[in-house]
Design a protein around this motif. Sequence first.
Motif, PDB file in Angstrom:
ATOM      1  N   HIS A  76      -9.419  -0.497  -2.095  1.00 32.89           N
ATOM      2  CA  HIS A  76      -9.674   0.920  -1.860  1.00 32.89           C
ATOM      3  C   HIS A  76      -9.269   1.267  -0.424  1.00 32.89           C
ATOM      4  O   HIS A  76      -9.262   0.404   0.462  1.00 32.89           O
ATOM      5  CB  HIS A  76     -11.163   1.250  -2.066  1.00 32.89           C
ATOM      6  CG  HIS A  76     -11.699   0.814  -3.392  1.00 32.89           C
ATOM      7  ND1 HIS A  76     -11.510   1.530  -4.560  1.00 32.89           N
ATOM      8  CD2 HIS A  76     -12.394  -0.305  -3.747  1.00 32.89           C
ATOM      9  CE1 HIS A  76     -12.072   0.892  -5.560  1.00 32.89           C
ATOM     10  NE2 HIS A  76     -12.629  -0.229  -5.104  1.00 32.89           N
ATOM     11  N   ASP A  77      -8.911   2.520  -0.202  1.00 32.11           N
ATOM     12  CA  ASP A  77      -8.691   3.082   1.125  1.00 32.11           C
ATOM     13  C   ASP A  77      -7.318   2.724   1.711  1.00 32.11           C
ATOM     14  O   ASP A  77      -6.548   1.960   1.131  1.00 32.11           O
ATOM     15  CB  ASP A  77      -9.806   2.667   2.089  1.00 32.11           C
ATOM     16  CG  ASP A  77     -11.171   3.188   1.655  1.00 32.11           C
ATOM     17  OD1 ASP A  77     -11.202   4.173   0.892  1.00 32.11           O
ATOM     18  OD2 ASP A  77     -12.185   2.609   2.079  1.00 32.11           O
ATOM     19  N   LEU A  78      -7.085   3.279   2.913  1.00 31.09           N
ATOM     20  CA  LEU A  78      -5.835   3.105   3.646  1.00 31.09           C
ATOM     21  C   LEU A  78      -6.146   2.418   4.976  1.00 31.09           C
ATOM     22  O   LEU A  78      -7.246   2.565   5.526  1.00 31.09           O
ATOM     23  CB  LEU A  78      -5.182   4.465   3.923  1.00 31.09           C
ATOM     24  CG  LEU A  78      -5.107   5.468   2.777  1.00 31.09           C
ATOM     25  CD1 LEU A  78      -4.504   6.781   3.260  1.00 31.09           C
ATOM     26  CD2 LEU A  78      -4.297   4.895   1.615  1.00 31.09           C
TER      27      LEU A  78
ATOM     28  N   VAL B  85     -10.909   8.825  -0.448  1.00 32.88           N
ATOM     29  CA  VAL B  85     -10.130   7.839   0.315  1.00 32.88           C
ATOM     30  C   VAL B  85     -10.464   7.926   1.799  1.00 32.88           C
ATOM     31  O   VAL B  85     -10.555   9.024   2.364  1.00 32.88           O
ATOM     32  CB  VAL B  85      -8.619   8.056   0.094  1.00 32.88           C
ATOM     33  CG1 VAL B  85      -7.807   7.295   1.130  1.00 32.88           C
ATOM     34  CG2 VAL B  85      -8.224   7.600  -1.292  1.00 32.88           C
ATOM     35  N   ARG B  86     -10.631   6.762   2.412  1.00 28.18           N
ATOM     36  CA  ARG B  86     -10.879   6.691   3.847  1.00 28.18           C
ATOM     37  C   ARG B  86      -9.674   6.050   4.550  1.00 28.18           C
ATOM     38  O   ARG B  86      -8.927   5.275   3.949  1.00 28.18           O
ATOM     39  CB  ARG B  86     -12.137   5.877   4.128  1.00 28.18           C
ATOM     40  CG  ARG B  86     -13.407   6.494   3.549  1.00 28.18           C
ATOM     41  CD  ARG B  86     -14.602   5.573   3.734  1.00 28.18           C
ATOM     42  NE  ARG B  86     -14.404   4.293   3.056  1.00 28.18           N
ATOM     43  CZ  ARG B  86     -15.224   3.249   3.161  1.00 28.18           C
ATOM     44  NH1 ARG B  86     -16.300   3.336   3.919  1.00 28.18           N
ATOM     45  NH2 ARG B  86     -14.980   2.132   2.506  1.00 28.18           N
ATOM     46  N   PHE B  87      -9.541   6.366   5.821  1.00 32.05           N
ATOM     47  CA  PHE B  87      -8.461   5.824   6.648  1.00 32.05           C
ATOM     48  C   PHE B  87      -9.073   4.930   7.714  1.00 32.05           C
ATOM     49  O   PHE B  87      -9.806   5.387   8.589  1.00 32.05           O
ATOM     50  CB  PHE B  87      -7.667   6.959   7.292  1.00 32.05           C
ATOM     51  CG  PHE B  87      -6.631   6.496   8.287  1.00 32.05           C
ATOM     52  CD1 PHE B  87      -5.687   5.531   7.946  1.00 32.05           C
ATOM     53  CD2 PHE B  87      -6.598   7.033   9.565  1.00 32.05           C
ATOM     54  CE1 PHE B  87      -4.731   5.109   8.867  1.00 32.05           C
ATOM     55  CE2 PHE B  87      -5.646   6.619  10.490  1.00 32.05           C
ATOM     56  CZ  PHE B  87      -4.712   5.652  10.131  1.00 32.05           C
TER      57      PHE B  87
ATOM     58  N   GLY C  68      -8.587  -6.025   1.259  1.00 34.93           N
ATOM     59  CA  GLY C  68      -9.451  -5.061   0.611  1.00 34.93           C
ATOM     60  C   GLY C  68      -8.924  -3.644   0.554  1.00 34.93           C
ATOM     61  O   GLY C  68      -9.309  -2.872  -0.340  1.00 34.93           O
ATOM     62  N   CYS C  69      -8.070  -3.246   1.489  1.00 35.06           N
ATOM     63  CA  CYS C  69      -7.506  -1.897   1.463  1.00 35.06           C
ATOM     64  C   CYS C  69      -6.313  -1.854   0.512  1.00 35.06           C
ATOM     65  O   CYS C  69      -5.522  -2.802   0.453  1.00 35.06           O
ATOM     66  CB  CYS C  69      -7.105  -1.454   2.864  1.00 35.06           C
ATOM     67  SG  CYS C  69      -8.509  -1.113   3.945  1.00 35.06           S
ATOM     68  N   ARG C  70      -6.156  -0.749  -0.169  1.00 34.71           N
ATOM     69  CA  ARG C  70      -5.115  -0.673  -1.199  1.00 34.71           C
ATOM     70  C   ARG C  70      -3.719  -0.480  -0.601  1.00 34.71           C
ATOM     71  O   ARG C  70      -2.740  -1.062  -1.086  1.00 34.71           O
ATOM     72  CB  ARG C  70      -5.421   0.467  -2.174  1.00 34.71           C
ATOM     73  CG  ARG C  70      -4.481   0.514  -3.365  1.00 34.71           C
ATOM     74  CD  ARG C  70      -4.952   1.517  -4.423  1.00 34.71           C
ATOM     75  NE  ARG C  70      -6.184   1.070  -5.073  1.00 34.71           N
ATOM     76  CZ  ARG C  70      -6.809   1.748  -6.023  1.00 34.71           C
ATOM     77  NH1 ARG C  70      -6.337   2.938  -6.419  1.00 34.71           N
ATOM     78  NH2 ARG C  70      -7.910   1.284  -6.570  1.00 34.71           N
ATOM     79  N   ILE C  71      -3.613   0.318   0.454  1.00 35.69           N
ATOM     80  CA  ILE C  71      -2.306   0.650   1.027  1.00 35.69           C
ATOM     81  C   ILE C  71      -2.388   0.577   2.549  1.00 35.69           C
ATOM     82  O   ILE C  71      -3.387   0.986   3.151  1.00 35.69           O
ATOM     83  CB  ILE C  71      -1.866   2.070   0.613  1.00 35.69           C
ATOM     84  CG1 ILE C  71      -1.732   2.188  -0.900  1.00 35.69           C
ATOM     85  CG2 ILE C  71      -0.546   2.456   1.287  1.00 35.69           C
ATOM     86  CD1 ILE C  71      -1.477   3.621  -1.366  1.00 35.69           C
TER      87      ILE C  71
ATOM     88  N   ARG D 218       0.958   8.949  -4.558  1.00 31.52           N
ATOM     89  CA  ARG D 218       1.647   8.347  -5.711  1.00 31.52           C
ATOM     90  C   ARG D 218       1.359   6.856  -5.806  1.00 31.52           C
ATOM     91  O   ARG D 218       1.006   6.333  -6.875  1.00 31.52           O
ATOM     92  CB  ARG D 218       3.149   8.601  -5.578  1.00 31.52           C
ATOM     93  CG  ARG D 218       4.001   7.937  -6.655  1.00 31.52           C
ATOM     94  CD  ARG D 218       5.470   8.079  -6.308  1.00 31.52           C
ATOM     95  NE  ARG D 218       6.320   7.248  -7.156  1.00 31.52           N
ATOM     96  CZ  ARG D 218       7.531   6.825  -6.795  1.00 31.52           C
ATOM     97  NH1 ARG D 218       8.029   7.138  -5.607  1.00 31.52           N
ATOM     98  NH2 ARG D 218       8.236   6.073  -7.616  1.00 31.52           N
ATOM     99  N   LEU D 219       1.499   6.145  -4.704  1.00 35.88           N
ATOM    100  CA  LEU D 219       1.280   4.700  -4.720  1.00 35.88           C
ATOM    101  C   LEU D 219      -0.188   4.371  -4.960  1.00 35.88           C
ATOM    102  O   LEU D 219      -0.517   3.389  -5.638  1.00 35.88           O
ATOM    103  CB  LEU D 219       1.750   4.098  -3.389  1.00 35.88           C
ATOM    104  CG  LEU D 219       1.623   2.584  -3.219  1.00 35.88           C
ATOM    105  CD1 LEU D 219       2.375   1.831  -4.312  1.00 35.88           C
ATOM    106  CD2 LEU D 219       2.136   2.152  -1.839  1.00 35.88           C
ATOM    107  N   TYR D 220      -1.083   5.183  -4.436  1.00 34.00           N
ATOM    108  CA  TYR D 220      -2.511   4.916  -4.587  1.00 34.00           C
ATOM    109  C   TYR D 220      -2.944   4.997  -6.048  1.00 34.00           C
ATOM    110  O   TYR D 220      -3.866   4.286  -6.487  1.00 34.00           O
ATOM    111  CB  TYR D 220      -3.315   5.912  -3.752  1.00 34.00           C
ATOM    112  CG  TYR D 220      -4.712   5.448  -3.445  1.00 34.00           C
ATOM    113  CD1 TYR D 220      -4.977   4.678  -2.322  1.00 34.00           C
ATOM    114  CD2 TYR D 220      -5.781   5.770  -4.289  1.00 34.00           C
ATOM    115  CE1 TYR D 220      -6.257   4.239  -2.038  1.00 34.00           C
ATOM    116  CE2 TYR D 220      -7.067   5.340  -4.016  1.00 34.00           C
ATOM    117  CZ  TYR D 220      -7.302   4.566  -2.891  1.00 34.00           C
ATOM    118  OH  TYR D 220      -8.571   4.117  -2.606  1.00 34.00           O
ATOM    119  N   GLU D 221      -2.259   5.826  -6.844  1.00 30.19           N
ATOM    120  CA  GLU D 221      -2.664   6.058  -8.229  1.00 30.19           C
ATOM    121  C   GLU D 221      -1.844   5.285  -9.262  1.00 30.19           C
ATOM    122  O   GLU D 221      -2.247   5.199 -10.423  1.00 30.19           O
ATOM    123  CB  GLU D 221      -2.577   7.555  -8.547  1.00 30.19           C
ATOM    124  CG  GLU D 221      -3.541   8.400  -7.735  1.00 30.19           C
ATOM    125  CD  GLU D 221      -3.458   9.877  -8.057  1.00 30.19           C
ATOM    126  OE1 GLU D 221      -4.507  10.543  -8.038  1.00 30.19           O
ATOM    127  OE2 GLU D 221      -2.326  10.358  -8.349  1.00 30.19           O
TER     128      GLU D 221
END
Length: 705
Positions: free
Chosen positions: A526-528, A561-563, A598-601, A659-662
């Motif tokens: 999750h998150d960036l 989403v958190r940064f 742990g962060c997605r992107i 787009r990439l997150y989903e």
Amino acid sequence: MSFSLADARFRLVRALGLFRRGLASLRMRGLRATWQRVGAQFGVFAPRARQTLLAADLSAFAPFDVPCHDAPAVSIVVPVYGHLPQTLACLRAIAAHPPRASLEIIVVDDASPDDSAATLARIGGLRLHTMPANAGFIGACNAGAALARGGHLLFLNNDTVPQPGWLDAMLATFARAPDVGIVGAQLVYPDGRLQEAGTMLVRDGRGENRGRFADPLHPQLRYCADVDYVSGAALMLPRALFERLGGFDSRYAPAYYEDADLALRVRDAGLRVLVQPEACVVHLEGVSAGTDLSQGMKAAQARNQPVFAARWAQVLAQRPADPVAAGQLPRAGVPQVLIIDSVTPMPDRDSASLRLVNLMRLLREAGMHVVFLPADRRHLGAATQALQAIGVEVWYAPYAKSAAQWLRTHGGRFSRVMLCRHYIAHEFLPLVRRHAPQAQVIFDTIDLHYLRELRGAEVSGDPALRRAAERTRAQELDVVRRCDMTLVVSPSEVALLARDAPQARVALLSNLHEIAGPGRPFAQRHDLVFVGGFRHPPNVDAVKWFVGAIFPAIRARLPQVRFHCIGDHVDDAIAALARVDGVIIHGHVPDITPYMDGCRIAVAPLRFGAGVKGKVNLSMAHGQPVVATTCAAEGMQLHDGHDVLLADQADAFADAVVRLYEDETLWARLAEHGLDNVRQHFSLDAARRTVQAVFVDGADDRAQP
């Protein structure tokens, strides 16, 4: 050699260079950040090396517990014959500062003449084995090893006081290299003098203790070194190896030369014997065996010398006859490389440091002796010790009183000298040419500073920054022309130097990363995340642009989403961004792995810069897909939609992130191909051929021993 014009020029150029860089930093970073850089450069805030020893606790016995685990990583075997107060002091030291590693302690009471066995039986967690009759040191150690359950054995004299961190440092040494067979500790006297940092063999079979009675913090004695053998007073090796070799050889019973013999058998098996000075053990030499060579167990030392010499005659014939020459490291004929950078690298802080440390590791693997001299000559605590732990000889004040004096003394040692960053090379090059004329000089750009500065000036529109960038360009290209070889990190910089410095010899040595692997799957991430220190102006600009122009559009479509923003030297402007919903400013974090896994992107919204971006490599090495600008992906052989998503405008960048997150299918494809990219272009394996060609091939023996 007297003070020279080259020395005077070095001091003048260095002073002027520091002044100019300070002014430039004021313009780019402001007063507070500049003061932090000045403090780092001169070591104002740096911890100094220190040696505070844990003393022996010889108080009257009271029951206590020692660490004990059901599945230990290490089995400590302590042979005991009397001298109960010393045994208790040894065990109390371990109990007071238990290692992080799981362990068991096996005390072998070798038919002690005092009440050792009865007293030791009252210590909780201790595995006590009593011998029916005295078997001597070798017999007791072998008996204890037969009872061990740990993957590694650690033989420890009872007349020792292990210092905090000792066992973990020894165990970590095995983890760093698969070819290590034995690791020993640095032994010191209770008054702090060095007893030995490993032992080298003289041609007649005698041992020459490295550094006896010297300063244990001296740089030439403080790095992890290959030695002929280490004392059985604190010796670790894999239990399976000890069993395969048949344990300590009983021909040397009751004791002496069994540790040297074991070490040579380990070396015969193709494995290395190392002393690890990060593992410090106080040794009360002579307590257990005495010091008189004419009587008692100590007499076995003189009796066993010819036995050992006869068994290993062929090996010993290659050793020096002179004890002083025998004790010197590195041995004659080992090529030595000197690396000079502005400060000691901290690989958990920036990608340039990580690249440099991994380069040193590759040089060590290639058989070179690596010496590092930070231009500020400061001991940076854990960062300095980490280099020494991997076998790098690191120099610092007060042992290096000045760079000029140090090079006058040591310059003749080196076949290669690598100068990092153009301003360091500009300052040091005349000194190196004077005091190390035999050495090939390699200029490591880290990245082409003038390219980064020119791009930064273009983004800011500041004419003063443009003029400063042009001055940097002139100086950097001058250094390129004057050095024997220049290292750059990207193919685009190779092409740029082919145009700007066509006569220069240029080699590509990019970022160096270990492959962490894919990490967690899509659904568990999750998150960036953004990673980058804020002394670096491109990172400051990137985060401000992302939070101000990109992140609001992302949050409008992905409100949960958190940064996560990770990097040291956070100034007030960056800290203020935490007021934006969903933005978390972490600053420096000691272990970045949870965010990589742990962060997605990962995002790399850099609008200017140069070189190869370590933040992009780092994420891809963890199977974490990246959305980046074209500038951030420059020189990395990345292709939009295959192993990265590229966008240079704010709205397009936000679209790519959403787009990439989903899209799990797209995410998995980029994650897999990103890992492949790092393996092919930015792994240690990918760099070995270049390291061999630039540093090792042709390294001759013109350097002095």
